[in-house]
Design an enzyme around this catalytic site. Structure first.
Site, PDB file in Angstrom:
ATOM      1  N   ASP A  90       3.151  -9.764  10.338  1.00 28.14           N
ATOM      2  CA  ASP A  90       3.640  -8.399  10.138  1.00 28.14           C
ATOM      3  C   ASP A  90       5.141  -8.378   9.900  1.00 28.14           C
ATOM      4  OD1 ASP A  90       4.020  -9.293  12.766  1.00 28.14           O
ATOM      5  OD2 ASP A  90       4.025  -7.284  13.605  1.00 28.14           O
ATOM      6  N   GLU A  94       6.661  -9.840  17.948  1.00 29.84           N
ATOM      7  CA  GLU A  94       5.302  -9.831  17.392  1.00 29.84           C
ATOM      8  C   GLU A  94       5.183 -11.039  16.454  1.00 29.84           C
ATOM      9  OE1 GLU A  94       3.206  -6.261  16.534  1.00 29.84           O
ATOM     10  OE2 GLU A  94       4.780  -5.004  17.377  1.00 29.84           O
ATOM     11  N   GLU A 104       9.157  -1.325   7.615  1.00 27.13           N
ATOM     12  CA  GLU A 104       7.882  -1.000   8.259  1.00 27.13           C
ATOM     13  C   GLU A 104       7.581   0.494   8.164  1.00 27.13           C
ATOM     14  OE1 GLU A 104       8.006  -1.520  12.499  1.00 27.13           O
ATOM     15  OE2 GLU A 104       5.811  -1.602  12.658  1.00 27.13           O
ATOM     16  N   HIS A 106       8.614  -5.713   6.769  1.00 30.29           N
ATOM     17  CA  HIS A 106       7.162  -5.611   6.884  1.00 30.29           C
ATOM     18  C   HIS A 106       6.634  -5.455   5.460  1.00 30.29           C
ATOM     19  CE1 HIS A 106       6.281  -4.954  11.124  1.00 30.29           C
ATOM     20  NE2 HIS A 106       5.089  -4.462  10.846  1.00 30.29           N
TER      21      HIS A 106
HETATM   22  C1  BGC Z   1       2.533  -4.301  13.739  1.00 29.13           C
HETATM   23  C2  BGC Z   1       1.758  -3.958  12.497  1.00 29.13           C
HETATM   24  C3  BGC Z   1       0.342  -3.778  12.813  1.00 29.13           C
HETATM   25  C4  BGC Z   1       0.268  -2.661  13.773  1.00 29.13           C
HETATM   26  C5  BGC Z   1      -1.105  -2.276  14.158  1.00 29.13           C
HETATM   27  C6  BGC Z   1       2.384  -3.181  14.695  1.00 29.13           C
HETATM   28  O1  BGC Z   1       3.070  -3.340  15.865  1.00 29.13           O
HETATM   29  O2  BGC Z   1       3.845  -4.603  13.448  1.00 29.13           O
HETATM   30  O3  BGC Z   1       2.245  -4.168  11.312  1.00 29.13           O
HETATM   31  O4  BGC Z   1      -0.541  -3.717  11.772  1.00 29.13           O
HETATM   32  O5  BGC Z   1       1.057  -2.862  14.930  1.00 29.13           O
HETATM   33  O6  BGC Z   1      -1.096  -1.034  14.472  1.00 29.13           O
END
Ligand code: BGC
Length: 811
Positions: free
Chosen positions: A362, A368, A653, A674
């Site tokens: 992501d 993450e 994002e 993202h």
């Molecule tokens: C991530 C995403 C992911 C999402 C799911 C986030 O914290 O960074 O890109 O798909 O959570 O809801």
């Protein structure tokens, strides 16, 4: 330096093929110098003697944790973060290197440095909701290595219990943590032995299916400032995943600390709030006595800016940022007359590079950096245009398959970090739109690369996923548990981060039930198609019937007799129209409501992760070309170009990650890298440049050229290095004429399709007369370069009419 044989599809196509040819004799050994997670990095050493140098020597090697191998002090290979990241409990990659030149006659030394890496440094755990607890030792608490050296096919050396172990100068490291390196601690002799890691099964070892993670050209400093505390912040001009490489000079014991940030706050403050639990710092302690050059061994960061603090008497002599990625072969380019769009494409390329680090992730910066399945699902189509992503995605799909649970559900992230931690992360799996990666991506690989095997390999996993989604509500309409119920099986992220508009009066968004039902339809349909391709007729029939049931139920439940959707938002319309969920007779009215949903937002985007990639393709499919162009080009928030106008160098994002006044939005839940919204690039290739693979003859063996002329983008030029060869398309407008050039590679065929409103067309000077039933001109193209001319005639079916906005359809 990795052997070609290790990365060619032939070998990779058969996981374990090499292994079968020559089983491992070596033992997975653990250094006794290792004190567990978060402690100083250990190393393994063996001295050995060679009477005669082999003509060719190969090292095959893997590790639990990360490894960096040195033979006679020289680094083996130019891959970083080896052995890469997989669902370690079931699949562990090994690399094979040609090490002939590193060996010498007589005494030799091999050192294998080890680090926690993805295996046991903190992976996930965030300061919100139920994920407050950082998770360590995800796949185990022991790190170790397995390695074998052969010369001209004969075994020369293998890891076993005669090896020694010691400590490296890496005092601590972690994927999120960063790295502490004390140069005064270099060359510490090994003082302990090793142990065999009981319970390690060599069956998990697989040849790395893809190239290693590599460094790209570094970025020099473009600006720097020093604050009142003497800390210097360097701007490298490009947000990326990688690390800082620097040379320092100073006294023994002086410390250089490097912090990383993607953005500066409005007032120029170095902003690390979005890193959350990721310390993302590098500390280097000088040994003194000359210039010392350093870059970290076992970590990476997502950053554009680096802040350097020096304690003691030392100075930085040189500094640069080094990007790392698995996406090393770029296969596409798109350029047009709008500089913001060109930058948007570059930003997508950089977000792909930053997030294709052995696993599609992501983001590369915060706590993450995970293989979120939904992000990969929406981006896969674009990924394949921009970089060679074939085996990168196939490798990952194998991890998806091994992480799929008994009940058919797929974890939200793969490799599954909830593996063995169900207590901390109960039911961290099964979201529609996310787990559907198992159905969507194989189909992308099939159409894009002509990879039928990808379908064969994944078909039963697809089927199990579709059955799982059906089982949530035991029927065609999926009713996921209430929003926010993360811990309940069947929870869906819906259209994650879908904006509710810019006013205090929120705009409608798609319901979880509709989003989940649409995805059940998409995946049932794709599974039916895949089953057909591989010749599984029974499954094809079962899935076709299921898709029909879901579509009928969707129409009954979510479409009013007027043609309006029950969830009256852009995502619902875009997905329903794009995936043929609206009955033909209703379509014109539904499209009118779709158009309204855009007029209501003054052309701003109202879609999140799953709606966004569908938005412009759905408008084009509905014939609303002008509106698609308007939405794409509008520069306010939410919109693709807002971020570009505000200096983004990767894809954000959130649409409003940095607000119009420069304020960072929700700093702790915000990533500036993202790739999900960069999925619009697929539309640029397929509509604006106008070429795509024909699923009937996949792999671009047959190429459909169907350009949509967006006048404000002129001139447009794009290429893609497809398996069939280089495909090119370009167009410009001259007066009322469009000049379109299409290049069909040798061995492929092309089909030119021109919209009804594109008239008086000629192909290489000859008039095109043939029109299909739908009124579109259609003609075959031989390999070679073709010049096509046509006029855009008539009035737009859906003119851009943004005010006054009304919900009332005008038909
Ligand atoms: C991530 C995403 C992911 C999402 C799911 C986030 O914290 O960074 O890109 O798909 O959570 O809801």
């Amino acid at each position: 330096m990795a052997l070609d044989a290790e990365v060619t599809p032939d070998v990779a196509a058969e996981p374990g093929a090499l292994l079968a040819r020559a089983g491992w004799k070596a033992t997975m050994i653990q250094p006794l110098s290792d004190a567990g997670v978060g402690s100083r990095s250990p190393y393994l050493r063996k001295q050995f003697s060679l009477d005669k140098l082999p003509n060719r020597a190969e090292l095959r090697i893997s590790a639990l944790g990360l490894y960096a191998c040195f033979i006679n002090g020289q680094r083996v290979g130019d891959d970083v973060l080896t052995p890469g990241w997989t669902s370690y409990h079931a699949r562990l990659s090994y690399q094979t290197y040609d090490v002939t030149k590193l060996l010498r006659e007589g005494e030799n030394t091999i050192d294998i440095w080890l680090a926690d890496g993805w295996m046991r440094s903190q992976i996930f755990g965030a300061p919100f909701g139920i994920y407050k607890t950082p998770i360590f030792n995800t796949w185990g608490d022991k790190i170790g290595a397995i390695a074998e050296l052969t010369g001209d096919g004969r075994a020369l050396l293998a890891t076993d219990t005669t090896w020694r172990s010691g400590l490296t100068p890496v005092m601590k490291s972690g994927i999120y943590f960063g790295e502490i390196y004390d140069a005064r601690e270099e060359n510490v002799e090994p003082s302990l032995g090793v142990e065999r890691i009981e319970g390690f099964s060599k069956d998990v070892l697989v040849p790395h299916e893809i190239n290693g993670i590599r460094e790209l050209e570094p970025f020099p400093v473009v600006a720097s400032t020093t604050d009142k505390n003497g800390r210097t912040t360097y701007d490298f001009g490009q947000n990326l995943a990688g690390y800082v490489h620097f040379t320092a000079r100073g006294e023994r014991g002086a410390r250089v600390t490097i912090e990383h940030a993607e953005v500066l706050d409005k007032d120029g403050t170095f902003s690390t709030a979005n890193l959350r639990l990721a310390e993302a710092q590098v500390v280097y302690v000088l040994k003194g006595g000359g210039e010392e050059t350093y870059k970290p061994h076992f970590t990476f960061h997502g950053f554009r800016h680096a802040r350097v603090t020096i304690e003691g008497d030392a100075e930085i002599v040189a500094i640069e940022s080094v990007p790392i990625t698995s996406a090393v072969v770029q296969t596409g380019s798109f350029e047009c007359g709008n500089a913001l769009i060109n930058r948007l494409v570059q930003n997508t390329i950089w977000s792909q590079r930053s997030n294709f680090i052995d696993v599609p992730t992501d983001c590369p910066q915060r706590d993450e950096r995970l293989g979120w399945t939904g992000d990969a699902q929406v981006f896969a189509g674009t990924a394949c245009y921009l970089h060679d992503s074939h085996w990168f995605l196939r490798k990952w799909l194998r991890d998806v398959m091994v992480d799929q649970r008994e009940d058919g559900s797929i974890p939200h992230v793969v490799p599954d970090v909830s593996w063995g931690h169900e207590d901390l992360m109960p039911n961290f799996r099964g979201s529609t739109g996310w787990g559907d990666a198992i159905c969507v991506i194989p189909w992308v690989l099939y159409t894009h690369y002509g990879d039928r095997e990808a379908l064969e390999e994944t078909l039963s996993a697809m089927e199990r996923w579709v059955d799982f989604i059906w089982s949530i509500s035991d029927g065609p309409i999926v009713y996921p548990p209430r929003g926010g119920a993360w811990a309940q099986l069947g929870f869906t992220f819906g259209d994650w981060l879908q904006p509710k508009g810019t006013t205090v009066k929120p705009l409608p968004t798609i319901g979880d039930d509709a989003a989940a039902t649409i995805y059940l339809y998409i995946s049932s349909d794709l599974t039916a198609k895949a089953a057909e391709v591989v010749g599984n007729e029974d499954l094809a029939t079962r899935m076709r019937e299921r898709a029909t049931k879901v579509r009928d139920a969707f129409q009954n439940e979510f479409i009013a007799p007027s043609g309006r959707l029950v969830y009256d938002d852009q995502t619902s319309y875009a997905l329903a129209i794009l995936h043929d969920l609206v009955p033909d007779e209703m379509l014109p009215r539904t499209v009118r409501y779709f158009v309204n949903s855009i007029e209501r937002t003054d052309g701003r985007i109202g879609t999140g992760f799953i709606g966004t990639p569908a938005l412009l393709p759905a408008l084009v499919k509905a014939g609303a070309f002008e509106l698609a162009e308007y939405v794409f080009l509008q520069e306010d928030v939410p919109g693709w170009l807002f971020q570009v106008r505000n200096g983004a160098t990767t894809i954000w994002e959130r649409w409003d990650a940095i607000q119009a006044d420069g304020t960072l939005f929700d700093p702790a839940m915000n990533s500036y890298n993202h790739y999900a919204y960069g999925a619009v690039c697929q539309f640029l290739f397929e509509s604006a440049a106008g070429f795509r693979a024909d699923p009937e003859q996949p792999g671009f063996d047959s190429i459909i050229f169907e350009p949509v002329i967006f006048p404000r983008l002129a001139p447009v030029a794009a290429h893609h290095d497809a398996p069939a060869g280089r495909v090119e398309a370009a167009w410009d407008i001259s007066g009322e004429w469009v000049n379109f050039t299409a290049v069909v590679p040798e061995g492929a065929t092309g089909t030119l399709v021109l919209a009804r409103r594109y008239q008086d067309a000629t192909l290489d000077g000859e008039p095109i007369d043939a029109r299909r039933d739908d009124g579109k001109a259609c003609v075959q193209l031989e390999p070679g370069t073709h010049r096509i001319r046509f006029r855009v005639t008539g009035e737009p079916e859906y003119p851009v009419n943004l005010s006054p906005a009304t919900n009332r359809p005008m038909i």
